[in-house]
Design a protein around this motif. Structure first.
Motif, short mmCIF file in Angstrom:
data_model
loop_
_atom_site.label_atom_id
_atom_site.label_comp_id
_atom_site.label_asym_id
_atom_site.label_seq_id
_atom_site.Cartn_x
_atom_site.Cartn_y
_atom_site.Cartn_z
N PRO A 1 0.84 -1.20 0.00
CA PRO A 1 0.00 0.00 0.00
C PRO A 1 0.88 1.26 0.00
N LEU A 2 0.65 2.15 -0.95
CA LEU A 2 1.50 3.35 -1.08
C LEU A 2 0.88 4.60 -0.49
N TYR A 3 -0.43 4.61 -0.19
CA TYR A 3 -1.09 5.86 0.19
C TYR A 3 -1.78 5.74 1.54
N SER A 4 -1.05 5.25 2.53
CA SER A 4 -1.61 5.05 3.86
C SER A 4 -1.34 6.26 4.73
N ALA A 5 -2.39 6.74 5.40
CA ALA A 5 -2.25 7.91 6.27
C ALA A 5 -1.75 7.55 7.66
N GLY A 6 -1.59 6.26 7.95
CA GLY A 6 -1.09 5.82 9.24
C GLY A 6 -0.42 4.47 9.10
N ALA A 7 0.36 4.09 10.11
CA ALA A 7 1.11 2.84 10.05
C ALA A 7 0.19 1.63 10.06
N ASP A 8 -1.00 1.74 10.66
CA ASP A 8 -1.92 0.60 10.71
C ASP A 8 -3.01 0.70 9.66
N VAL A 9 -2.78 1.50 8.62
CA VAL A 9 -3.79 1.78 7.61
C VAL A 9 -3.36 1.21 6.26
N TRP A 10 -4.30 0.55 5.59
CA TRP A 10 -4.14 0.17 4.19
C TRP A 10 -4.75 1.28 3.36
N GLY A 11 -3.90 2.08 2.71
CA GLY A 11 -4.38 3.20 1.92
C GLY A 11 -4.15 2.99 0.45
N SER A 12 -5.17 3.27 -0.35
CA SER A 12 -5.07 3.12 -1.80
C SER A 12 -5.58 4.39 -2.45
N SER A 13 -5.09 4.67 -3.65
CA SER A 13 -5.49 5.88 -4.36
C SER A 13 -5.44 5.63 -5.85
#
Length: 551
Positions: free
Chosen positions: A363-375
């Protein structure tokens, strides 16, 4: 359900209630989801079984007569094989090999569904079972806040078989009067069967939606060994209270927020939940049950038309709260959008070597260490090498897949992604170098990838004060389950002209984390670049252009 490569390249986070059966205008559904391989059989037994018996199931309606509108589900505890039958006569006969089984009937009458479960049936001869809808009990939950209304209820179960976890068909409803549940027969072993229920409540708007609801309840219970039945009364003091700030990434005015409960005592036991509309930007107080429960949480945009997958999402895979405690969470704010490798290990496969393949999806777009962020991105390119030779390539951010048994060797993966729909994290690039020792027969091996996380103490708008010295915490995060290694070296550079020039920022390192102090200009953006090398020689070089704003 494990997250990462097995999700597929277009898949978003799971757990949303996706009914496959609707009864008139009510949301009453039966959903089957299994994590084992096996066919759905209609009235047939296992061909490999030496001895089969006839199982006769009589399904009665609330009037005591045979129920013409019914669904019967039978599952084998040994191998997870499932049988589904709908029999207009109300009596279903199925030939099955001897063994231990779960039975569940759903009897439908108008808007109502009565669900009866027999968690454990030992079949060692011809057997008749009567499932009588008159024995079900009401399902209800009462909360302190009188204006709360049920958005969706779910009653289900999971069984742990010799081949994996089977999710038993669930019933979904938006009116407590539409459902009854009950159990017949003995309990199952607590480590083989778990009943479950989740109720989502909020305050309806004038149009019946809940976009502007000031609060929501996500209430879930798990009943090991037994089917979920009955009613509950809940006080706010028994729950975790989370004040959430929900922000857009672009100019969206509304989003979808969902919370799915996971049972922490056994693997792959979870509920289903709806996506609640939420105002962006906006605030909401969210209340959660906590006993033996962690929560998968997600925020994504709601737009017209709505792309699939959404243009972005931020997902927490497993967050635990404590009853009686208060929390504050900011979604899409307060953090740098960048690479992350969130856990837990049991749910993720971000970078792994399978017995017959090797795959990476970071995941490249995570706003936190425990977050799976996608864009969504304007363009991306990823290429992988083994011993200097290309082995995979894709046009997806940090995603590459190598077919065939991955031999031992020195691997290198390069990725770059560019997006223009926001002024934050407009270009992210990374290069990983790692040594893979070769396949382990029958095992999936997490690869020794690492990323660098930046905590700049940002406000809700992802900005920091300009014109002053500012501390930034830097942390090396490793792929969950990979071989443990310490941080040998960590360097950080900062840019205040979108990466045209860079300035080295000395790092005070302690364990896996370090501290840098940057001299911010009055306005603009801060870009960050880092290189980390672990004690095994694996490395990551990572760049985030426009990591955060200055004010």
């Amino acid at each position: 359900m494990r997250t990462g490569l097995r999700r597929g390249p277009e898949a978003g986070p799971t757990g949303r209630a996706d009914p496959v059966r609707r009864r008139r205008t009510r949301l009453v559904a039966t959903v089957l989801c299994t994590t084992v391989t096996g066919g759905v059989l209609a009235g047939t037994g296992s061909a490999a079984a030496a001895t089969s018996y006839e199982l006769t199931v009589v399904m009665l309606g609330r009037d005591g007569a045979p129920a013409a509108d019914n669904d019967l589900f039978v599952a084998d505890y040994e191998n997870g094989t499932t049988t589904t039958v709908s029999e207009p006569s109300g009596t279903a006969r199925v030939e099955l090999p001897g063994g231990d089984y779960l039975l569940q009937s759903a009897v439908h009458a108008g808007e109502r569904t009565d669900r009866l479960t027999r968690p454990w049936l030992r079949l060692n001869g011809d057997t008749t079972v009567v499932l009588d809808a008159r024995t079900t009990r009401p399902v209800d939950v009462t909360v302190e806040r009188p204006d709360a209304r049920l958005v969706q209820g779910m009653v289900g179960a999971s069984m742990l078989t010799g081949k994996g976890t089977v999710r038993v068909p669930v019933v979904l409803f938006d009116d407590f009067a539409d459902v009854g549940t009950g159990q017949t027969g003995p309990d199952a072993p607590a480590d083989r069967f778990v009943g479950s229920a989740q109720f989502t409540l909020a305050v309806p708007d004038a149009d019946g939606a809940v976009t502007d609801s000031p609060y929501s309840y996500s209430l879930a219970w798990f009943t090991p060994g037994r089917a979920y039945t009955g009613t509950r009364r809940v006080r706010d003091a028994e729950l975790a209270t989370v004040h959430t700030v929900n922000r857009p990434q672009e100019d969206e005015r509304s989003g979808g927020k969902f919370a799915v409960a996971t049972y922490t005592r056994l693997p792959n036991v979870s509920t289903l939940a709806p996506s609640l509309p939420v105002r962006l930007p906006g605030v909401r107080t969210e209340l959660f049950t906590t006993r033996d429960t962690s929560w998968q949480l997600e925020l994504s945009p709601q737009t017209t038309p709505s792309p699939d997958p959404p243009r972005w999402w931020q997902t927490v895979l497993a967050r635990a709260y404590r009853a009686g405690h208060r929390y504050r969470e900011v979604w899409n704010g307060g953090g740098v959008f960048g690479p992350a490798l969130p856990g837990p290990e049991s749910l993720v496969e971000w970078a792994v070597a399978y017995p017959g393949a090797l795959g990476v999806r970071v995941p490249l777009y995570s706003a936190g260490a425990d977050v799976w962020g996608s864009s969504a991105v304007d363009r991306a390119h990823t290429v992988g090498y083994r011993d200097g030779q290309p082995v995979c390539e894709s046009d997806r951010p940090a995603e590459c897949f190598v077919e065939g048994t991955p031999p031992a060797g020195d691997y290198r993966l390069r990725t770059e992604a560019i997006r223009g729909h926001t002024d934050l994290s407009t270009r992210i690039s990374a290069e990983w170098a790692f040594r893979h020792a070769g396949p382990v027969p029958g095992r999936t091996t997490p690869l020794p990838l690492q990323v660098v996380r930046f905590d700049a103490g940002l406000d809700e708008a992802n900005t920091a004060p300009g014109g002053r010295l500012h501390p930034v915490t830097v942390t090396v995060q490793r792929n969950p389950g990979s071989v443990r290694a310490g941080v040998r070296s960590l360097t950080v550079d900062a840019s205040f002209d979108d990466g045209a020039s860079w300035q080295r920022a000395p790092v005070t390192l302690s364990g896996d984390s370090g501290l840098v102090v940057l001299r911010h200009p009055p306005t603009g953006h801060v870009s960050l670049r880092a290189r980390a090398v672990d004690t095994a020689g694996n490395s990551v070089d990572q760049t985030i252009v426009r990591a955060y704003r200055l004010r």
